[in-house]
Design a protein around this motif. Structure first.
Motif, PDB file in Angstrom:
ATOM      1  N   ALA A  61      40.232  56.564  38.328  1.00  0.00           N
ATOM      2  CA  ALA A  61      41.276  55.928  37.522  1.00  0.00           C
ATOM      3  C   ALA A  61      42.455  56.864  37.288  1.00  0.00           C
ATOM      4  CB  ALA A  61      40.693  55.474  36.186  1.00  0.00           C
ATOM      5  N   ALA A 396      34.967  49.295  38.908  1.00  0.00           N
ATOM      6  CA  ALA A 396      36.285  48.655  39.003  1.00  0.00           C
ATOM      7  C   ALA A 396      36.244  47.237  38.464  1.00  0.00           C
ATOM      8  CB  ALA A 396      36.755  48.668  40.457  1.00  0.00           C
ATOM      9  N   ILE A 401      40.296  46.925  37.089  1.00  0.00           N
ATOM     10  CA  ILE A 401      41.340  47.705  37.756  1.00  0.00           C
ATOM     11  C   ILE A 401      40.853  48.080  39.155  1.00  0.00           C
ATOM     12  CG2 ILE A 401      42.627  49.878  37.748  1.00  0.00           C
ATOM     13  CD1 ILE A 401      42.434  49.846  34.695  1.00  0.00           C
ATOM     14  N   PRO A 403      41.401  50.881  41.667  1.00  0.00           N
ATOM     15  CA  PRO A 403      42.032  52.201  41.682  1.00  0.00           C
ATOM     16  C   PRO A 403      42.735  52.486  43.001  1.00  0.00           C
ATOM     17  CG  PRO A 403      39.673  52.406  41.930  1.00  0.00           C
ATOM     18  CD  PRO A 403      39.939  50.963  41.656  1.00  0.00           C
ATOM     19  N   ALA A 404      43.669  53.394  42.952  1.00  0.00           N
ATOM     20  CA  ALA A 404      44.454  53.744  44.146  1.00  0.00           C
ATOM     21  C   ALA A 404      43.620  54.531  45.136  1.00  0.00           C
ATOM     22  CB  ALA A 404      45.685  54.549  43.744  1.00  0.00           C
ATOM     23  N   GLN A 427      48.479  52.219  45.470  1.00  0.00           N
ATOM     24  CA  GLN A 427      48.582  52.483  44.035  1.00  0.00           C
ATOM     25  C   GLN A 427      47.603  51.571  43.296  1.00  0.00           C
ATOM     26  OE1 GLN A 427      52.660  51.630  43.100  1.00  0.00           O
ATOM     27  NE2 GLN A 427      52.387  49.424  43.174  1.00  0.00           N
ATOM     28  N   ALA A 428      47.242  51.961  42.086  1.00  0.00           N
ATOM     29  CA  ALA A 428      46.281  51.191  41.304  1.00  0.00           C
ATOM     30  C   ALA A 428      46.879  49.839  40.911  1.00  0.00           C
ATOM     31  CB  ALA A 428      45.870  51.966  40.052  1.00  0.00           C
ATOM     32  N   ARG A 429      46.006  48.843  40.835  1.00  0.00           N
ATOM     33  CA  ARG A 429      46.442  47.490  40.466  1.00  0.00           C
ATOM     34  C   ARG A 429      45.440  46.874  39.501  1.00  0.00           C
ATOM     35  NH1 ARG A 429      50.366  45.150  43.556  1.00  0.00           N
ATOM     36  NH2 ARG A 429      51.050  46.341  45.396  1.00  0.00           N
TER      37      ARG A 429
END
Length: 873
Positions: A61, A396, A401, A403-404, A427-429
């Motif tokens: 994260a 996750a 989330i 993670p990237a 990138q994280a979303r």
């Protein structure tokens, strides 16, 4: 008589195993090929000091990178190992990888393993033992409770050359069990006593995901109803670095740049991860928290492809479609895929094209399949790679989330990304919920050609059943329990627990208490930290870790297995104004039982129990004895509500009335009648006698009583604890004589002489008053202080209660008899511990004796005091 050491060992083993109590078998699950399988526990160790799934999530994260230089604690020739020229034999051009810390830090004694055997054991075995234990505890299951069960073990691993590290004749006898990979799963099953399938899987990098697939199949087939599945890799030697350098397969900086234009090879790493799986319906039934569900899985082989070790796109497509079919899902039902994603220029494009051809087709641009790889954070953990991906995606889904993926700013240009709806997680979303569960695929492809794909699904919390008990806020003190197999470990556990709680301010103290007290093994060395709030609890943990005394911290070691407990009920003397009042306000169990006692006393008294406790006249014998009886009976109910069931009861003088009720031989109503009517009759003796407590043995006291024939021994409480009763003037002169001889003696605050000839005038009336009571055999054995032996409570009729008032109280004899029958824990169930000194003297005078425990204390009767008493127990 035994010709070889091994023959003797076989005999001893059979004797020890045969002496152990047989475990209760777990119910086997009937075969059900479509039964959803739940992940209910997880544990892991990964590079960067990661020791739990939570720590792995925190790394991902935060976009952390766990790759480091070579370890310095393994005896590797670091100076001679590196050479920028990959053609030089026996060297590596990469100086970086993902390494576990302290791979030798194994507590062999914890698992009952000798130091020599532990040294010969591959660290892969050691780490799996630890993580399997932790995975079980994370699910709220005491590992010791599974002995003899049909629990399965499926472990992915391959030999990492540990047997080449040590060359000692002393360890040769352990060479087979220490390094052969088949022993890895067998070691887990043997140590924990598991009797389900035990399989070690070696399909190289896909091993742990194949192990999970096999575990799921076994659970669905009814071969086991619980299974441990995972994988482990520890690089004992740098052979992997030198070998892959010759093949130019490594990245120079040790990073896996999955699906990136910067891909230049993979970074070798190590780790271990374990999942605990069971049927979803059974997980619900057993109350286990479901972390995720495995909806489907599949395994296949490349076959005669474009190379033995080369990845094969068509086979990868097939395994994905097979897993979707097994899950009953379409590609559009899956949101993300945790890819194999090693970062090699050959493997990544093939895998990306397989994903585009399966998940990417007919997918809207507004909802692409998100693609990532945990290897970008920790490196390629080989046989543990698949389970690392599963743990990542479970966390996750739980956090919502994605993670990237590191080092993936620009997707590789060797793939036509426009051919399908697949996007790299540069990138994280956020992972939104759109009316259906979150789902993810996880892939692993072995250098052996064996491929695996698993589909995970989040599971929303079940709706509360109708009429179920609601979750309520818990007020008052909370206790945190820690234990270990050695005294020093307890302090270390306290330090780790404090660190964990401090790192998460959202953890409620009562939730921590529940997790520590349920589903965990309790070891010989123990500590309990009690506090009214988070700050007090953390301060207590700090003191425990530092080995410093602190209010609310109790430490000790367990009694021998099989030791039995006794509830001890004293006679008069433990009373104090306000006793039980604070507990009445804070303990529903105590309040309910005290109300029942008050109702039982009402027909025989002209006063209100609660009013007396709050501020009434506790000087009158007809009030104090019934009030004490009610408080003691109610305190016993509190002990029982906290799981402390007596194996026997014993009562001192009128304390036997409470003991008979708690034993189940006297009803509450009959107990109230006996204590109320008998104490009322005692008022007729008021002013005519008294009692004196002498710090001397009964024999020593009797020698002095020749000069005072009207004084008799009323009670023998211990080797140097004797009470006498008689006329007040005789007791006064006797006290002076004892004190002149240097013997401590003090008057008991009563004005009558129980257990002496003075009570004989009450016999006829007392027997007549109690004629209607109906004692019966109790459910808890009672040791009589009248007879000095075990007594069936059905014999405690009206005549017995007169004998109880007249005869000498043989308390010391009763305690010695209980000790002789294996009773080691004596709990004084009273508002103040008046019998503890005598009890302790008797225990000190007896080899191998046990412990004395208190309940409340004078002017200290609140919930914190009770929690402290329970902590001592």
């Amino acid at each position: 008589d035994y010709p070889t050491p091994n023959a003797l060992a076989v005999f001893l083993h059979s004797e020890l195993v045969g002496a152990a109590p047989a475990p209760q078998p777990r119910v086997a699950l009937a075969a059900s090929t479509d039964e959803p399988v739940a992940i209910v526990g997880m544990a892991c160790r990964f590079p960067g000091g990661i020791g739990s799934p939570e720590e792995l999530w925190n790394l991902m994260a935060s976009g952390g990178d766990a790759v480091s230089g070579f370890p310095v604690d393994r005896g590797w020739d670091l100076d001679g190992l590196y050479d920028p020229d990959p053609e030089r034999s026996g060297t590596t051009y990469s100086q970086y990888g993902g390494f576990l810390t302290d791979v030798a830090g194994f507590d062999a004694a914890f698992f009952g393993i000798s130091p020599r055997e532990a040294l010969a054991m591959s660290p892969q075995q050691r780490l799996l033992l630890e993580t399997c234990w932790e995975a079980l505890e994370s699910a709220g299951i005491d590992p010791a409770s599974l002995r003899g069960s049909q629990t399965g073990v499926f472990a992915g691993a391959w030999n990492q050359g540990y047997d080449a590290v040590w060359q000692s004749p002393e360890l040769e006898g352990y060479a087979l069990t220490g390094s052969v990979t088949s022993i890895i799963s067998g070691r887990i099953a043997y140590t924990f006593g598991l009797e389900g399938p035990a399989v070690t899987v070696d399909t190289a990098c896909s091993s742990s995901l194949v192990a999970l697939h096999l575990a799921i199949q076994a659970v669905r087939a009814g071969e086991c109803d619980l299974a441990l599945a995972g994988g482990v890799t520890v690089m004992a030697t740098p052979a992997g670095f030198t070998g892959f350098s010759r093949q130019r397969g490594l990245s120079v900086d040790g990073r896996c740049k999955a699906f990136s234009t910067e891909s230049d090879g993979f970074g070798l790493a190590e780790g271990v991860g374990v999942l605990l799986v069971e049927p979803l319906s059974l997980a619900r039934e057993r109350g286990h928290q479901v972390l995720a569900v495995v909806r489907g899985s599949a395994v296949n082989q490349d076959g005669a492809s474009n190379g033995l070790t080369a990845p094969n796109g068509p086979s990868q497509q097939r395994v994905i479609r097979q897993a979707l079919a097994s899950a009953g899902l379409t590609p559009a039902d899956v949101d993300a895929v945790e890819a194999h994603g090693t970062g090699t220029p050959l493997g990544d494009p093939i895998e990306a094209q397989a994903l585009l051809a399966t998940y990417g087709k007919e997918r809207g641009a507004d909802r692409p399949l998100w693609l990532g790889s945990v290897k970008s954070n920790i490196g390629h953990t080989q046989a543990a790679a698949g389970v690392a991906g599963v743990i990542k995606m479970v966390e996750a889904m739980r956090h919502g989330i994605l993670p990237a993926t590191l080092h993936a700013a620009e997707p590789t240009d060797q793939v036509d990304w426009s051919s399908g709806g697949v996007e790299l997680l540069s990138q994280a979303r956020e992972w939104p919920v759109d009316g259906r569960p979150r789902r993810a695929g996880v892939s692993s492809f072995g250098i052996s050609g064996t491929n695996a794909h698993v589909i995970l699904e989040e599971v929303p919390a079940p709706e509360p059943a109708a009429g179920s008990v609601p979750v309520v806020e818990v007020s008052g003190p909370v206790s945190w329990v820690v234990s270990g197999k050695s005294e020093g470990v307890v302090g270390e556990q306290a330090r780790r627990l404090r660190s964990r709680v401090e790192a998460d301010p959202g953890l409620a103290p009562v939730d921590v208490a529940f997790s520590l007290a349920s589903g965990r093994s309790v070891f010989e060395h123990r500590a309990v930290v009690t506090g009214r709030d988070r700050d007090e609890l953390l301060a207590g943990l700090g003191a425990l870790a530092a080995g410093e005394p602190s209010v609310g911290v109790v430490t000790g070691s367990a009694l021998p297995v099989g030791s039995r407990s006794v509830f001890v009920f004293p006679g008069q003397g433990s009373q104090w104004l306000g006793m039980g009042v604070e507990l009445y306000e804070s303990s529903p169990v105590f309040a309910r039982r005290l109300d029942e006692c008050a109702a039982a006393l009402e027909p025989w008294t002209d006063w209100d129990l609660l009013e007396v406790l709050r501020g009434g006249d506790l000087e009158r014998v007809e009030v104090v004895q019934p009030a004490l009886w009610a408080v003691m009976v109610s305190l016993a109910e509190v002990w029982r509500a906290h799981g402390v069931e007596p194996d026997a009861v014993v009562g001192h003088s009128q304390g036997e009335i409470a003991a008979a009720v708690v034993a189940g031989g006297l009803s509450l109503e009959d107990g109230a009648r006996v204590v109320a009517l008998r104490s009322r009759l005692l008022t007729g003796l008021s002013g005519g006698g008294g009692m004196l407590s002498v710090r001397l043995s009964a024999e020593g006291v009797r020698e002095r009583l020749v000069e005072w024939p009207l004084v008799s021994v009323a009670a023998v409480n211990g080797p140097a604890q004797t009470v006498v009763a008689g006329p007040p003037e005789d007791l006064t002169s006797l006290q002076e004589a004892f004190e002149a001889a240097g013997v401590r003696a003090r008057m008991v605050p009563v004005d009558y002489a129980s257990h002496s000839a003075q009570v004989e005038v009450l016999e006829a009336e007392l027997v007549a008053e109690l004629k209607g009571i109906r004692p019966q055999s109790g459910s808890v054995p009672l040791y009589s202080t009248v007879t000095g032996d075990w007594l069936d409570v059905s014999e405690m009729d009206a005549a017995y209660w007169y004998r109880n008032l007249r005869a000498t109280v043989r308390f010391e004899d009763a305690v010695r008899g209980l000790l002789a029958s294996g009773h080691r824990a004596f709990v004084e169930v009273s508002p103040h511990p008046v019998l503890v000194p005598g009890l302790q003297d008797t225990l000190d005078d007896t080899p191998g004796a046990g412990v004395v425990l208190e309940t409340l204390r004078r002017d200290s009767g609140d919930a914190f005091r009770l929690a402290t008493a329970l902590a001592h127990a």
